[in-house]
Scaffold this motif. Structure first.
Motif, mmCIF file in Angstrom:
data_model
loop_
_atom_site.group_PDB
_atom_site.id
_atom_site.type_symbol
_atom_site.label_atom_id
_atom_site.label_comp_id
_atom_site.label_asym_id
_atom_site.label_seq_id
_atom_site.Cartn_x
_atom_site.Cartn_y
_atom_site.Cartn_z
ATOM 1 N N UNK A 139 0.832 -1.210 0.000
ATOM 2 C CA UNK A 139 0.000 0.000 0.000
ATOM 3 C C UNK A 139 0.858 1.249 0.000
ATOM 4 N N UNK A 140 1.924 1.242 0.803
ATOM 5 C CA UNK A 140 2.829 2.394 0.844
ATOM 6 C C UNK A 140 3.500 2.592 -0.514
ATOM 7 N N UNK B 112 1.254 7.747 -3.747
ATOM 8 C CA UNK B 112 2.042 8.826 -4.323
ATOM 9 C C UNK B 112 2.836 9.540 -3.232
ATOM 10 N N UNK B 113 4.128 9.713 -3.467
ATOM 11 C CA UNK B 113 4.987 10.410 -2.520
ATOM 12 C C UNK B 113 5.635 9.513 -1.482
ATOM 13 N N UNK B 114 5.337 8.207 -1.522
ATOM 14 C CA UNK B 114 5.904 7.257 -0.557
ATOM 15 C C UNK B 114 6.751 6.217 -1.272
ATOM 16 N N UNK B 115 7.819 5.808 -0.614
ATOM 17 C CA UNK B 115 8.671 4.754 -1.146
ATOM 18 C C UNK B 115 9.201 3.928 0.020
ATOM 19 N N UNK B 116 9.016 2.605 -0.055
ATOM 20 C CA UNK B 116 9.508 1.693 0.976
ATOM 21 C C UNK B 116 10.915 1.260 0.582
ATOM 22 N N UNK C 251 11.062 0.854 6.561
ATOM 23 C CA UNK C 251 11.784 2.102 6.354
ATOM 24 C C UNK C 251 11.158 2.770 5.134
ATOM 25 N N UNK C 252 10.596 3.971 5.350
ATOM 26 C CA UNK C 252 9.790 4.628 4.320
ATOM 27 C C UNK C 252 10.254 6.070 4.137
ATOM 28 N N UNK C 253 10.307 6.524 2.895
ATOM 29 C CA UNK C 253 10.551 7.933 2.584
ATOM 30 C C UNK C 253 9.236 8.521 2.094
ATOM 31 N N UNK C 254 8.873 9.690 2.651
ATOM 32 C CA UNK C 254 7.645 10.387 2.267
ATOM 33 C C UNK C 254 8.028 11.795 1.815
ATOM 34 N N UNK C 255 7.509 12.198 0.660
ATOM 35 C CA UNK C 255 7.776 13.541 0.122
ATOM 36 C C UNK C 255 6.464 14.263 -0.129
ATOM 37 N N UNK C 256 6.530 15.606 -0.128
ATOM 38 C CA UNK C 256 5.365 16.403 -0.509
ATOM 39 C C UNK C 256 5.010 16.094 -1.959
ATOM 40 N N UNK D 61 3.687 16.018 2.978
ATOM 41 C CA UNK D 61 4.285 14.875 3.668
ATOM 42 C C UNK D 61 3.649 14.714 5.049
ATOM 43 N N UNK D 62 3.390 15.813 5.739
ATOM 44 C CA UNK D 62 2.773 15.749 7.065
ATOM 45 C C UNK D 62 1.384 15.111 6.989
#
Length: 106
Positions: A41-42, A46-50, A60-65, A71-72
């Motif tokens: 799902x992550x 959009x904006x997420x990468x595991x 471990x996940x990176x989230x971007x605007x 991102x928040x």
């Protein structure tokens, strides 16, 4: 616990500079039996990468605007997903969007 003052400040804050990219690194703690589904799902969000997952449910996940959500907002959504016990912000950085335009060569 958050106070109304901080929530009001967030709502009234001016928009972020479009020339900056907001990058957040998260450690998501999931129920081990839900970890694989949450990872998928992550990855589809959009904006997420595991970047990594363990057998005991840590992701471990990176989230971007993105144009869809900050991102928040995305982190708040993730915390409400079924199977997520908690998430911890372990890295935060603003990067110049122009610096990220070029491709990274391996």
């Amino acid at each position: 616990m958050r106070t109304g003052r901080f929530e009001r400040t967030e709502r009234e804050a001016p928009p972020l500079n479009a020339a900056l990219v907001n990058i957040c690194g998260l450690l998501v703690h999931a129920r081990p039996d839900r970890s694989a589904a949450l990872s998928e799902r992550l990855g589809a969000t959009t904006g997420c990468e595991v970047h990594a997952a363990t057998d005991d449910g840590r992701l471990v996940v990176v989230v971007e605007d993105t144009e869809e959500a900050s991102a928040l907002d995305r982190i708040r959504q993730i915390n409400d997903w079924d199977g997520v016990a908690a998430s911890s912000l372990v890295f935060h950085h603003f990067e110049d969007a122009k610096a990220l335009e070029g491709e990274i060569e391996a």
